[in-house]
Design an enzyme around this catalytic site. Structure first.
Site, PDB file in Angstrom:
ATOM      1  N   TYR A 102       1.259  -1.222  -0.129  1.00  0.00           N
ATOM      2  CA  TYR A 102       0.055   0.007   0.103  1.00  0.00           C
ATOM      3  C   TYR A 102       0.797   0.811   0.092  1.00  0.00           C
ATOM      4  O   TYR A 102       1.978   1.837   0.910  1.00  0.00           O
ATOM      5  CB  TYR A 102      -0.903   0.134   1.353  1.00  0.00           C
TER       6      TYR A 102
ATOM      7  N   HIS B 228      -0.175 -11.925   1.530  1.00  0.00           N
ATOM      8  CA  HIS B 228      -0.989 -11.090   0.882  1.00  0.00           C
ATOM      9  C   HIS B 228      -1.724 -11.812  -0.408  1.00  0.00           C
ATOM     10  O   HIS B 228      -2.696 -11.792  -1.001  1.00  0.00           O
ATOM     11  CB  HIS B 228      -0.583  -9.928   0.205  1.00  0.00           C
TER      12      HIS B 228
END
Length: 192
Positions: free
Chosen positions: A57, A124
């Site tokens: 991110y 992830h």
């Protein structure tokens, strides 16, 4: 003021309401660090203790932002972060789950967050080129080590419980506290 109930992920106590932090530095347009930090601190003041981020991110910026927001309040927060995307913003997607990358990503996240441990460490995305036993085994190794390391790990995908059982140290691998049971590891096309 703490009106948020507590839930448990294994032995890890977290607020029932968590705060996903991706939008504070990734994915939804312009961001404001000062406003994001104020939001994070206000959430802590209200009793929201579970913060979720990822190294991807904002190309690591999200972890740095959270680190600044929780400085001096580390004992009040449960930090969750994810690894697996080896590319940076604007590059073609590359997923990695090899043992060397798991360690490298963890050390980089610890640095960016400015903490000595990660409470919940997620994969992830699953690397289809790496046996899940290698990835989960590397995560379990981080749990076993002294010094900065995650205290708990999480994998994604229906095959992860078998991978955890096949890891080299069963006791450490059993510290996997949550598995995403959705087929394909819960991958959501177009979403991080």
């Amino acid at each position: 003021m703490n009106n948020v109930p507590t839930r448990y992920l294994g032995e890890l106590a977290v607020s029932a309401q968590g705060l996903g932090c991706m939008g504070m530095s990734h994915g939804y347009g312009a961001t404001d660090d000062a406003q994001s930090i104020a939001t994070l601190r206000h959430a802590l003041d209200l009793g929201v203790t579970f913060l979720d981020t990822a190294d991807f991110y904002g190309a690591g910026h999200n972890e740095e932002l959270i680190g600044r927001a929780v400085a001096g309040r580390r004992d009040e927060v449960v930090l969750a972060t994810k690894f697996g995307f080896a590319n940076r913003l604007g590059e073609p997607t590359r997923v990695r789950g090899d043992a060397a990358y798991v360690r490298q990503a963890c050390e980089a996240s610890l640095r960016r967050l400015g903490v000595d441990h990660i409470d919940l460490y997620y994969q992830h995305r699953v690397d289809p080129q790496v046996p899940i036993e290698e990835t989960v085994g590397a995560m379990a190794e981080l749990v076993r080590e002294e010094g900065p390391s995650p205290r708990a790990v999480r994998g994604r995908g229906a095959d992860h419980p078998a991978g955890a059982r096949g890891a080299s140290d069963r006791r450490a691998a059993e510290r996997v506290v949550a598995v995403d049971p959705r087929p394909g590891g819960g991958d959501r096309p177009g979403l991080p």
